[in-house]
Design a protein around this motif. Structure first.
Motif, PDB file in Angstrom:
ATOM      1  N   CYS A  37     -14.773  38.077 -14.711  1.00 13.70           N
ATOM      2  CA  CYS A  37     -13.983  37.158 -13.892  1.00 13.70           C
ATOM      3  C   CYS A  37     -13.998  37.639 -12.437  1.00 13.70           C
ATOM      4  CB  CYS A  37     -12.550  37.117 -14.415  1.00 13.70           C
ATOM      5  SG  CYS A  37     -11.507  35.909 -13.561  1.00 13.70           S
ATOM      6  N   ASP A  59     -11.541  37.781 -10.606  1.00 12.70           N
ATOM      7  CA  ASP A  59     -10.208  38.337 -10.343  1.00 12.70           C
ATOM      8  C   ASP A  59     -10.292  39.698  -9.625  1.00 12.70           C
ATOM      9  OD1 ASP A  59      -7.205  37.923 -11.951  1.00 12.70           O
ATOM     10  OD2 ASP A  59      -7.652  39.816 -10.939  1.00 12.70           O
ATOM     11  N   ALA A  63     -12.843  33.047 -14.728  1.00 15.03           N
ATOM     12  CA  ALA A  63     -12.710  33.098 -16.199  1.00 15.03           C
ATOM     13  C   ALA A  63     -13.993  33.496 -16.930  1.00 15.03           C
ATOM     14  CB  ALA A  63     -12.149  31.790 -16.753  1.00 15.03           C
ATOM     15  N   ASN A  64     -14.882  34.222 -16.224  1.00 17.94           N
ATOM     16  CA  ASN A  64     -16.100  34.787 -16.856  1.00 17.94           C
ATOM     17  C   ASN A  64     -16.796  33.812 -17.815  1.00 17.94           C
ATOM     18  OD1 ASN A  64     -13.424  36.490 -17.752  1.00 17.94           O
ATOM     19  ND2 ASN A  64     -14.473  35.713 -19.581  1.00 17.94           N
ATOM     20  N   GLY A  79     -13.588  39.476 -20.332  1.00 17.05           N
ATOM     21  CA  GLY A  79     -12.369  38.776 -19.938  1.00 17.05           C
ATOM     22  C   GLY A  79     -11.306  39.796 -19.561  1.00 17.05           C
ATOM     23  N   CYS A  90      -5.349  36.281 -17.029  1.00 14.24           N
ATOM     24  CA  CYS A  90      -6.439  35.589 -16.325  1.00 14.24           C
ATOM     25  C   CYS A  90      -5.945  34.223 -15.823  1.00 14.24           C
ATOM     26  CB  CYS A  90      -7.634  35.406 -17.256  1.00 14.24           C
ATOM     27  SG  CYS A  90      -9.015  34.547 -16.466  1.00 14.24           S
TER      28      CYS A  90
END
Ligand SMILES: [Zn+2]
Length: 214
Positions: free
Chosen positions: A40, A42, A65-66, A100, A104
């Motif tokens: 992700c 993130d 969100a990969n 993940g 998330c």
């Protein structure tokens, strides 16, 4: 540029680069990464720190969100698909990890529903394939609390993306010939643990336990 980041550049050049000078010189002309890591975007997910890996080891794909589009929807995300193709066919990576993570935002947005994403239409479109994961989540499970539901969504999303990856003929061929392995991971930010999906038990096992059963 933020002062803090400028200081980081200076530290990289004077300390980190000097420490790994030979490695950077060796890597100057070409790369031979052994692993494709799909994570992700993130900011709390820091793959190279997580893996304690060196430059040249990991080829990286990052998105919200990969995700990996299923083969029949590959045109929905040509950047991700091209990066995977390049890693597998040109660089010859031996392992693909889809990672993940806890809390998330992409998975949370998918749980909250497409109708709540109209103010971010590109994201709404991009996250549409996660609708089916959400439907599976809500059809087959009950949860003690929202946190457990979010974690299950993140787990199911990783499994879904691994399945998508396996829908590509070139990937499937390499899996069958044993020249490629795929793993699904879930990184828990709070505890620092990584859990790896074990197909035999259909559960996510702590990385130490996963290694012991292989
Ligand atoms: Zn995320």
């Amino acid at each position: 540029m933020l002062e803090r980041l400028k200081d980081g550049l200076t530290n990289f050049r004077n300390v980190t680069y000097e420490k790994y000078k030979h490695l950077y010189h060796d890597l100057e002309q070409e790369q031979h990464p052994h692993t494709l890591f799909i994570a992700c975007s993130d900011s709390r997910v820091n793959p190279e720190r997580l893996l304690d890996s060196q430059p040249g080891e990991i080829f990286m794909v990052r998105n919200i969100a990969n995700t990996v589009p299923a083969y029949e929807l590959s045109q929905n995300d040509p950047t991700t698909v091209a990066s995977i193709e390049f890693a597998v066919e040109v660089l010859g990576v031996k392992e693909i990890i889809i990672c993940g993570h806890s809390n998330c935002g992409g998975c949370a947005a998918a749980i909250s529903g497409q109708e709540n994403l109209t103010h971010i239409p590109f994201t709404q479109h991009y996250l549409k394939p996660l609708e089916s994961v959400k439907e599976k989540l809500e059809a087959h499970n009950s949860f003690p609390d929202e946190n457990a539901k979010a974690t299950q969504m993140e787990h199911m999303n990783v499994i879904e993306q691994v399945d998508h990856l396996k829908s590509y003929p070139n990937i499937r061929k390499r899996l069958e010939s044993g020249t490629l392995e795929i793993e699904g991971w879930h990184y828990d930010i709070k505890s620092g643990n990584v859990f790896i999906y074990d197909e035999t038990t259909q559960s996510f096992l702590k990385s130490e336990e996963y290694q012991s059963v292989q």
